[in-house]
Design a protein around this motif. Structure first.
Motif, PDB file in Angstrom:
ATOM      1  N   GLY A  23      37.072  36.257  33.645  1.00 25.92           N
ATOM      2  CA  GLY A  23      38.230  35.595  34.236  1.00 25.92           C
ATOM      3  C   GLY A  23      38.894  36.569  35.198  1.00 25.92           C
ATOM      4  O   GLY A  23      38.311  37.583  35.593  1.00 25.92           O
ATOM      5  N   ARG A  24      40.106  36.287  35.566  1.00 30.26           N
ATOM      6  CA  ARG A  24      40.770  37.146  36.554  1.00 30.26           C
ATOM      7  C   ARG A  24      40.971  38.563  36.043  1.00 30.26           C
ATOM      8  O   ARG A  24      40.790  39.523  36.779  1.00 30.26           O
ATOM      9  CB  ARG A  24      42.107  36.527  36.954  1.00 30.26           C
ATOM     10  CG  ARG A  24      41.924  35.285  37.807  1.00 30.26           C
ATOM     11  CD  ARG A  24      43.259  34.721  38.212  1.00 30.26           C
ATOM     12  NE  ARG A  24      43.084  33.571  39.082  1.00 30.26           N
ATOM     13  CZ  ARG A  24      44.065  32.776  39.460  1.00 30.26           C
ATOM     14  NH1 ARG A  24      45.288  33.016  39.034  1.00 30.26           N
ATOM     15  NH2 ARG A  24      43.833  31.752  40.250  1.00 30.26           N
ATOM     16  N   PHE A  25      41.328  38.709  34.793  1.00 36.76           N
ATOM     17  CA  PHE A  25      41.558  40.042  34.247  1.00 36.76           C
ATOM     18  C   PHE A  25      40.244  40.813  34.153  1.00 36.76           C
ATOM     19  O   PHE A  25      40.115  41.918  34.701  1.00 36.76           O
ATOM     20  CB  PHE A  25      42.217  39.930  32.873  1.00 36.76           C
ATOM     21  CG  PHE A  25      42.418  41.250  32.191  1.00 36.76           C
ATOM     22  CD1 PHE A  25      43.277  42.195  32.720  1.00 36.76           C
ATOM     23  CD2 PHE A  25      41.752  41.547  31.012  1.00 36.76           C
ATOM     24  CE1 PHE A  25      43.461  43.420  32.086  1.00 36.76           C
ATOM     25  CE2 PHE A  25      41.927  42.764  30.374  1.00 36.76           C
ATOM     26  CZ  PHE A  25      42.784  43.693  30.907  1.00 36.76           C
ATOM     27  N   GLY A  26      39.259  40.236  33.487  1.00 38.06           N
ATOM     28  CA  GLY A  26      37.969  40.910  33.358  1.00 38.06           C
ATOM     29  C   GLY A  26      37.309  41.125  34.708  1.00 38.06           C
ATOM     30  O   GLY A  26      36.720  42.186  34.963  1.00 38.06           O
ATOM     31  N   GLY A  27      37.404  40.129  35.563  1.00 40.67           N
ATOM     32  CA  GLY A  27      36.807  40.242  36.885  1.00 40.67           C
ATOM     33  C   GLY A  27      37.404  41.371  37.699  1.00 40.67           C
ATOM     34  O   GLY A  27      36.699  42.091  38.416  1.00 40.67           O
ATOM     35  N   SER A  28      38.721  41.545  37.592  1.00 39.24           N
ATOM     36  CA  SER A  28      39.374  42.617  38.350  1.00 39.24           C
ATOM     37  C   SER A  28      38.930  43.981  37.842  1.00 39.24           C
ATOM     38  O   SER A  28      38.810  44.940  38.622  1.00 39.24           O
ATOM     39  CB  SER A  28      40.896  42.482  38.271  1.00 39.24           C
ATOM     40  OG  SER A  28      41.353  42.681  36.951  1.00 39.24           O
ATOM     41  N   ILE A  29      38.658  44.092  36.533  1.00 41.34           N
ATOM     42  CA  ILE A  29      38.156  45.354  35.982  1.00 41.34           C
ATOM     43  C   ILE A  29      36.766  45.646  36.516  1.00 41.34           C
ATOM     44  O   ILE A  29      36.447  46.782  36.912  1.00 41.34           O
ATOM     45  CB  ILE A  29      38.146  45.297  34.439  1.00 41.34           C
ATOM     46  CG1 ILE A  29      39.580  45.240  33.901  1.00 41.34           C
ATOM     47  CG2 ILE A  29      37.422  46.517  33.858  1.00 41.34           C
ATOM     48  CD1 ILE A  29      39.661  45.053  32.409  1.00 41.34           C
TER      49      ILE A  29
ATOM     50  N   VAL B 180      36.586  43.784  26.175  1.00 40.83           N
ATOM     51  CA  VAL B 180      36.548  42.367  25.801  1.00 40.83           C
ATOM     52  C   VAL B 180      37.732  41.690  26.478  1.00 40.83           C
ATOM     53  O   VAL B 180      38.874  41.839  26.061  1.00 40.83           O
ATOM     54  CB  VAL B 180      36.615  42.180  24.275  1.00 40.83           C
ATOM     55  CG1 VAL B 180      36.552  40.694  23.915  1.00 40.83           C
ATOM     56  CG2 VAL B 180      35.471  42.938  23.596  1.00 40.83           C
ATOM     57  N   ALA B 181      37.434  40.953  27.540  1.00 39.76           N
ATOM     58  CA  ALA B 181      38.488  40.331  28.351  1.00 39.76           C
ATOM     59  C   ALA B 181      38.445  38.811  28.220  1.00 39.76           C
ATOM     60  O   ALA B 181      38.820  38.094  29.144  1.00 39.76           O
ATOM     61  CB  ALA B 181      38.332  40.748  29.809  1.00 39.76           C
ATOM     62  N   ILE B 182      37.997  38.341  27.068  1.00 31.36           N
ATOM     63  CA  ILE B 182      37.946  36.900  26.827  1.00 31.36           C
ATOM     64  C   ILE B 182      39.367  36.357  26.800  1.00 31.36           C
ATOM     65  O   ILE B 182      40.244  36.927  26.155  1.00 31.36           O
ATOM     66  CB  ILE B 182      37.221  36.594  25.503  1.00 31.36           C
ATOM     67  CG1 ILE B 182      35.767  37.082  25.589  1.00 31.36           C
ATOM     68  CG2 ILE B 182      37.266  35.106  25.176  1.00 31.36           C
ATOM     69  CD1 ILE B 182      35.013  37.018  24.283  1.00 31.36           C
TER      70      ILE B 182
END
Length: 222
Positions: free
Chosen positions: A11-17, A72-74
């Motif tokens: 998602g946006r958080f995991g993707g940005s990482i 884990v950015a689920i």
């Protein structure tokens, strides 16, 4: 920080990482159960795979225990986040960072041994609120690909209601981090804080949620 990273949840958080780590030259395995999201990061991450991370055999097949750090950015699926974290711990992953969506989620993650727990929305809200005391809000509008801040002018229909009456968090996933009332900025907010006409609410949230909120506000504006 050396080593290889795996990011679960794009998602946006995991993707940005994934984007930031890749931009800085790190090897990153990007994982999500959604094919469209995985395809988006094929040209960005070192490797991108479609996988159900609640399946221990799938994680083993990915060699997940060999990664130095797993994030884990689920997002909304708390059960999947908890189960994934538990499996990672049992497989002996060296370091696990997990995105928590609420205090209950954090409590469970701590019990099962997550190494680092982050509340992106809450933590950014604290940063913004503190900054408001000495800086203009415009300095903080462009936060990341994940989150934004908006100022909402209180309308007649919103006026004289409390924050709990408005209930923006459960309705729109948005957090009020401050109220601007004239020259004053209020950051120590209680749920029974009464909103006055002419106030501005400083709200933080994911971009999609803020879009929904703004559309709703426009519909009821007086």
């Amino acid at each position: 920080m050396n080593g290889e990273f795996a990011v679960i949840g794009l998602g946006r958080f995991g993707g940005s990482i994934v984007r930031e780590l890749s931009k800085n030259g790190y090897d990153v395995l990007a994982i999500d159960s959604d094919e469209e999201r995985v395809n988006e990061y094929m040209g960005i991450a070192t490797h991108s795979v479609i996988a159900d991370t609640t399946d221990e055999n799938v994680l083993k097949s990915l060699g997940i225990r060999n990664f130095d750090h797993v994030i884990v950015a689920i997002g909304e699926n708390i059960q999947a986040s908890i189960l994934t974290t538990l499996i990672l711990k049992e497989l002996g992953v060296k370091s696990i960072t997990v995105k928590a969506t609420n205090d209950y989620h954090e409590k469970v993650l701590r019990k099962i041994g997550a190494d680092f727990i982050v509340h992106p929305e809450r933590d950014m809200g604290v940063r913004i609120a503190n900054g408001l005391m000495s800086s203009n809000i415009l300095d903080y509008l462009d936060l990341s690909q994940e989150f934004s801040i908006v100022e909402i002018k209180v309308s007649d229909r919103m006026a004289n209601k409390t924050l709990i009456d408005l209930d923006l968090r459960s309705k729109y996933g948005a957090n009020v981090v401050a109220i601007k009332r004239g020259e004053n900025v209020m950051i120590s907010l209680q749920a029974d804080e009464v909103i006055e006409k002419g106030d501005y609410l400083v709200v933080i949230g994911e971009n999609e949620d803020l879009d929904r909120l703004e559309r709703a506000i426009h519909k009821v504006k007086s």
